[in-house]
Design a protein around this motif. Structure first.
Motif, short mmCIF file in Angstrom:
data_model
loop_
_atom_site.label_atom_id
_atom_site.label_comp_id
_atom_site.label_asym_id
_atom_site.label_seq_id
_atom_site.Cartn_x
_atom_site.Cartn_y
_atom_site.Cartn_z
N GLU A 71 0.89 -1.07 -0.07
CA GLU A 71 -0.20 -0.06 0.09
C GLU A 71 0.79 1.21 -0.04
O GLU A 71 2.21 1.16 -0.13
CB GLU A 71 -0.95 -0.21 1.21
N ASN A 72 0.13 2.43 0.06
CA ASN A 72 0.99 3.77 0.21
C ASN A 72 1.69 3.84 1.49
O ASN A 72 0.97 4.09 2.39
CB ASN A 72 0.04 4.92 -0.02
N ARG A 73 2.98 3.62 1.56
CA ARG A 73 3.82 3.83 2.69
C ARG A 73 5.18 4.64 2.36
O ARG A 73 5.59 4.37 1.37
CB ARG A 73 4.03 2.58 3.27
N PRO A 235 -0.27 1.98 -5.06
CA PRO A 235 0.60 2.23 -6.13
C PRO A 235 0.41 1.82 -7.31
O PRO A 235 1.06 2.14 -8.25
CB PRO A 235 1.92 2.45 -5.04
N GLY A 236 0.06 0.50 -7.29
CA GLY A 236 -0.02 -0.22 -8.53
C GLY A 236 -0.64 0.16 -9.86
O GLY A 236 -0.88 0.10 -10.84
N CYS A 257 -0.99 9.46 3.73
CA CYS A 257 -1.01 8.10 3.71
C CYS A 257 -1.96 7.89 4.80
O CYS A 257 -1.50 7.70 5.97
CB CYS A 257 0.23 7.39 3.66
N PRO A 258 -3.31 7.19 4.61
CA PRO A 258 -3.98 7.23 5.56
C PRO A 258 -3.92 5.75 6.44
O PRO A 258 -2.98 4.96 5.60
CB PRO A 258 -5.65 6.98 4.98
N GLU A 259 -4.30 5.49 7.62
CA GLU A 259 -4.06 4.17 8.14
C GLU A 259 -4.63 3.11 7.73
O GLU A 259 -4.00 2.00 7.58
CB GLU A 259 -4.48 4.40 9.98
#
Length: 645
Positions: A71-73, A235-236, A257-259
């Motif tokens: 995920e978005n991290r 991100p894909g 970036c949300p939790e």
């Protein structure tokens, strides 16, 4: 505009430029365990430097492809930045991609290394690693549950960072020298298409193409260094990475970036982003949550909300038809603006939005009108993976429901004789992984989408070329235009309309289990799980009323009046990504649905009242025969046709 001051031909050069000019500015904010953390451009550049040097020390070289799964991290964004600093090609992949599909994509790209977010992704990678001989290194971020993992080539992010710092101490100029060696025509990314109308295909982009598209998109939205965006799609998906990582590098905005998806609304309220990328499915979920919360509130607030929603629908319909709201409606809008619309904007965290774009599927005009009535300038965006998405979009102040907006300044768009949308620009893909380009001899890229340009030069999307159909009498129809109208109801999660070569249209409908479940609780209807809920007579009546309401809307438009939904059925299985019915971005894999429910479709069009099919029972994946009712629109569900009842 920030883009003008951020020089560089590659994303790695842009990052160094941002770090040198405004290193203390926030590049990424991330919420973990309820607390927002901050990563500056200087810190991001430093992490990219250490990672890229460590990768080079382990034998990776310029041109190697490196996959990123998660995920978005911040650390995965740093992995992309490190890949570009090395001179490599980043390959963001969807975290919910199955093992078989993942193995195929890793082999197709000949990936040499993989950055995986957590144990779930590492387990999947280790399972398929024997089938991916090119992969030599697997780096993981979150080490929970992995303390005892031992595997050749498996290394944690922190250990790799330590290696990079040692190399940097010995070779202080190595990072900037490697970055300076890059050029705009170098390959930057490989993204895979959604696979909604076929197997996903790998698409190659250069740095120059994507930087140009990102800057053009930011200029059209008026975005710069002072803006923030919330990144909650993986991100894909190329469009999300353009709006987040690429925009941070090219124009200097901050990524939040949300939790988790469960905390999304709360996280939006805390960050109040100025730019937002969304999809019709996400808007459906937000609308459903609003309706559900208001139903739980009850009393005067519920009465006011229902009246405000009815007004929003009337005004939205007028906007769609190009009419200005009358004096009474304008007064109502002002009154409800203070009582309902403004508090809702604050609740959703959308009070500071100056650019909100919906893409990925057809957006129902009524849904767009609803959000615009709340004072949210929701616009539509058209594009595809191959075109780097930003082909045409509605600019702020020009978001009338219906059109997708005018093409961006660096995009040429024309309509072929058969109605297909053709695109030409320096910012489109370099080509597919198999070497093809989808371009004709004149350089026009064939999108596979049907559309038209109106007299003002605005693009209108109709449907995929291969999804356009004709009834037996020759009447043409675009299934998505009808599906989006039905899906506007908070009770409907997904719809597939069928009718090619038939004498009428029918629909397979997937109910929203949460919303319908709460409705059933309020009406003292007992049920056990999705299958039982979808079989209830009262639920069929509710959906029948929704479909009847959509048919009434269609009847008001002479062009759509012949396209009534004659019969429908509620599918017993939820349509999701895990069972292959939806793409990772939420689009229906129409062929998968029609193949799976072929017997149900035949029974609908044959006019039968019931059919028995094999389906998942919901009990630990067991399957069994289920009798399904087939209905015509109508019934007692009218009050729920466009709102929670």
């Amino acid at each position: 505009m920030a883009a003008e001051g951020a020089g560089g031909e590659t994303f790695a050069q842009l990052l160094i430029g941002q770090a040198d000019r405004r290193g203390d500015a926030s590049a990424i904010r991330e919420k973990r365990r309820g607390i927002w953390g901050n990563v500056t451009f200087a810190a991001l550049s430093e992490e990219a430097a250490a990672l890229s040097l460590a990768l080079a020390g382990r034998g990776l070289v310029r041109g190697d492809r490196i996959a990123v799964i998660g995920e978005n991290r911040p650390r995965l964004f740093a992995a992309i930045a490190a890949t570009h600093a090395l001179g490599g090609v980043a390959v963001p992949l969807y975290p919910d991609c199955g093992a078989t599909e993942l193995a195929g994509q890793l082999r197709a790209t000949d990936a040499r290394a993989i950055f995986a977010e957590d144990q779930e992704q590492v387990d999947k990678v280790l399972e398929i690693l024997p089938d991916c001989p090119g992969v030599q290194l697997v780096i993981y971020d979150d080490d929970r549950g992995m303390r005892h993992y031992v595997h050749p080539g498996l290394v944690d992010h922190a250990h790799l960072m330590a290696e990079g710092h040692e190399i940097a101490a010995a070779q202080p100029d190595a990072y900037r020298a490697a970055v300076a060696a890059g050029g705009g025509e170098d390959e930057a990314f490989v993204f895979f298409t959604s696979g909604s109308s076929g197997a996903p295909r790998g698409v190659i982009f250069t740095h120059r193409a994507l930087i140009g598209r990102t800057r053009a998109a930011a200029a059209a939205q008026g975005l710069g260094e002072t803006d923030t965006t919330l990144a909650f799609f993986p991100p894909g998906w190329l469009c999300q990475t353009m709006v987040s990582y690429m925009s941070a590098m090219a124009v200097g905005l901050c990524i939040c970036c949300p939790e988790s998806l469960e905390t999304l609304i709360d996280d939006m309220r805390e960050t109040a982003p100025s730019a937002l990328l969304t999809t019709p499915r996400m808007l459906d979920a937000i609308f459903s949550r609003i309706s559900t919360r208001m139903e739980e509130t009850g009393g005067v607030n519920l009465v006011l909300y229902r009246r405000a929603l009815a007004l929003a629908q009337r005004v939205g319909r007028q906007m769609t038809e190009g009419q200005a709201p009358g004096a009474v409606n304008r007064f109502g809008m002002a009154a409800y603006g203070a009582l309902i619309y403004a508090p809702l904007r604050d609740f959703l965290g959308m009070s500071r939005l100056k650019s909100a774009c919906s893409t990925g599927d057809t957006l129902d005009p009524a849904m767009q009108g609803f959000f615009q009535t709340l004072g949210i300038g929701l616009g539509q965006l058209y594009g595809s993976t191959e075109t780097a998405f930003f082909v045409a979009m509605q600019r702020p102040g020009d978001t009338r429901p219906g059109p997708l907006g005018a093409p961006l300044e660096d995009m040429e768009v024309r309509i072929a004789e058969d109605g297909e949308i053709l695109v030409r620009s320096d910012g489109v893909m370099k080509g597919y992984l198999d070497g093809t380009t989808a371009r004709d001899a004149e350089g026009w890229l064939h999108t596979g989408d049907a559309g038209r340009l109106d007299e003002a030069g605005r693009l209108h999307m109709i449907d995929r070329m291969d999804a356009l159909g004709r009834l037996a009498d020759g009447t043409p129809f675009a299934a998505r235009q009808i599906e989006s109208r039905i899906r506007f109801s908070p009770f409907i999660r997904e719809v597939v309309v069928t009718g090619e070569g038939r004498d009428r249209l029918c629909a397979l409908i997937d109910i929203d289990t949460l919303a319908v479940g709460r409705w059933a609780d309020d009406h003292a209807i007992a049920y056990m799980g999705h299958v039982d809920l979808a079989s209830q007579e009262a639920v069929h009546d509710l959906v029948a009323g929704i479909v009847a309401g959509v048919n009434a809307d269609l009847a008001r438009d002479p062009a759509l009046a012949p396209l009534q939904i004659a019969r429908f059925a509620l599918v017993p299985e939820e349509l999701g990504t895990e069972n292959g019915f939806l793409t990772p971005t939420g689009k229906v894999r129409r062929q998968a649905v029609t193949d799976r429910f072929a017997a149900l479709i035949e029974a609908l069009h044959a006019g039968r009242d019931e059919v028995v099919i094999e389906a998942a029972t919901g009990e630990e994946g067991h399957r069994g025969e289920i009798a399904l009712k087939l209905r015509a629109p109508g019934g007692t569900g009218g009050p729920g046709d466009r709102r929670a009842a």
